[in-house]
Design an enzyme around this catalytic site. Structure first.
Site: not given
Ligand code: NAD
Length: 291
Positions: A120, A143, A155, A193
């Site tokens: 993000s 995104h 996006e 955002n």
């Molecule tokens: N939460 C939101 O609303 C949102 C929206 C858009 C984008 N994002 C982006 O998406 C990405 C994930 O966010 P999320 O909310 O799903 O986070 P989350 O914490 O729910 O999930 C992240 C996952 O990555 C795993 N992980 C960590 N290190 C790892 C590795 N080395 N190999 C494999 N898996 C690994 C973790 O165990 C976890 O399950 C981030 O970059 C975040 O900025 C989040």
């Protein structure tokens, strides 16, 4: 179906698991992995529940649900991605972690496979620098929005090195999984955002100035602007500390217009972090229901 056949998703958290589900529902063979096999299996079990709950509500056809169950599988490690055509990364928002992961995937994937990041806030160009020069042509940001199984927008963020045909194929693929992609330049906050937090910051200013209460601004946005949720409800759902850190990133990039608000800082410092904390802009009971 577009030019990508086999899909991989790395990171089976909130975003990655539902992104994988979207590909599987559209019929793409999809591998999902996390830091451990257990974590990925738990995520797939959660996805089966999402399918069970979505089916009677008419979110997906019975045929698509059946297809998703068949197409979704768990990978033990990244070596299993050696036959993937496109891999989407959705691990923690940590630049070092993501760059390390992309460098590993670059060495494992076929030469013509593509990479996408769901970051993000990290520059897609910066992440793409972690892979070999030829792969940079096949690197893009995708995104998605939360919850990825319901929100239609993606996006798509090319870098200066992204090949136009590859970007077109990614756009087509997003459409093939039921999303509506828009092209966005690789700038801090991308487009959505920046838009959202301009509204969020102005909403907090209105409260600071005593113009309206948070509850009334939520009503104003829903009934006057047609938004599905008000800015204070949204901040409470996603945690106030997340909004504050986004404001800090946007402020660094764009200056004064995204200056973090003192009231939000105060709420975060006080632990009034939102729904999970029981108190944010609104108050919640132990089940997370609004009081
Ligand atoms: N939460 C939101 O609303 C949102 C929206 C858009 C984008 N994002 C982006 O998406 C990405 C994930 O966010 P999320 O909310 O799903 O986070 P989350 O914490 O729910 O999930 C992240 C996952 O990555 C795993 N992980 C960590 N290190 C790892 C590795 N080395 N190999 C494999 N898996 C690994 C973790 O165990 C976890 O399950 C981030 O970059 C975040 O900025 C989040």
């Amino acid at each position: 179906m577009s030019s990508f056949g086999k899909i991989g998703v790395v990171g089976a958290g909130m975003m990655g698991s539902e992104i994988a589900l979207m590909f599987a529902l559209a019929g793409y063979p999809t591998l999902l992995s996390d830091a451990s096999r257990d974590a990925a299996e738990r995520a797939v079990a959660r996805l089966h529940d999402v399918l069970d709950r979505g089916l009677p509500r008419g979110f997906w056809t019975a045929e698509a649900v059946e297809t998703a169950r068949r197409q979704l599988s768990v990978a033990d490690n990244l070596d299993a991605y050696a036959d993937r055509d496109l891999v989407v990364e959705a691990v923690f928002e940590d630049e070092t972690l993501k760059r390390g992961l992309f460098a590993k995937l670059d060495a494992i994937l076929p030469a013509d496979a593509g990479l996408a990041s769901n970051t993000s806030s990290i520059s897609i160009t910066t992440l793409s620098a972690a892979v070999s020069e030829p792969r940079r042509a096949r690197f893009v940001g995708t995104h998605f929005f939360s919850p990825a199984s319901r929100m239609k927008l993606v996006e798509v963020i090319p870098t200066a090195d992204s090949d136009a045909t590859f970007v077109d194929a990614v756009m087509e693929t997003m459409a093939a999984i039921g999303k509506t992609p828009i092209l966005v330049k690789d700038v801090v906050g991308f487009a959505v955002n920046r838009l959202l937090h301009a509204l969020v910051l102005e909403s907090i200013r209105l409260v600071e100035e005593g113009v309206c209460s948070p509850a009334d601004i939520d009503v104003a946005c829903k009934l006057g602007l047609g938004h599905p949720i008000g800015p204070f409800e949204l901040m409470d759902n996603t945690q106030n500390s997340l909004s504050l850190s986004v404001h800090e990133i946007l402020y660094q990039a764009y200056g004064e217009r995204f200056l973090p608000r003192p009231l939000l800082r105060q709420m975060v410092a006080a632990g009034y972090n939102g729904r999970k904390a029981g108190r944010g802009w609104h108050r919640y009971d132990s089940d997370g229901k609004r009081k």
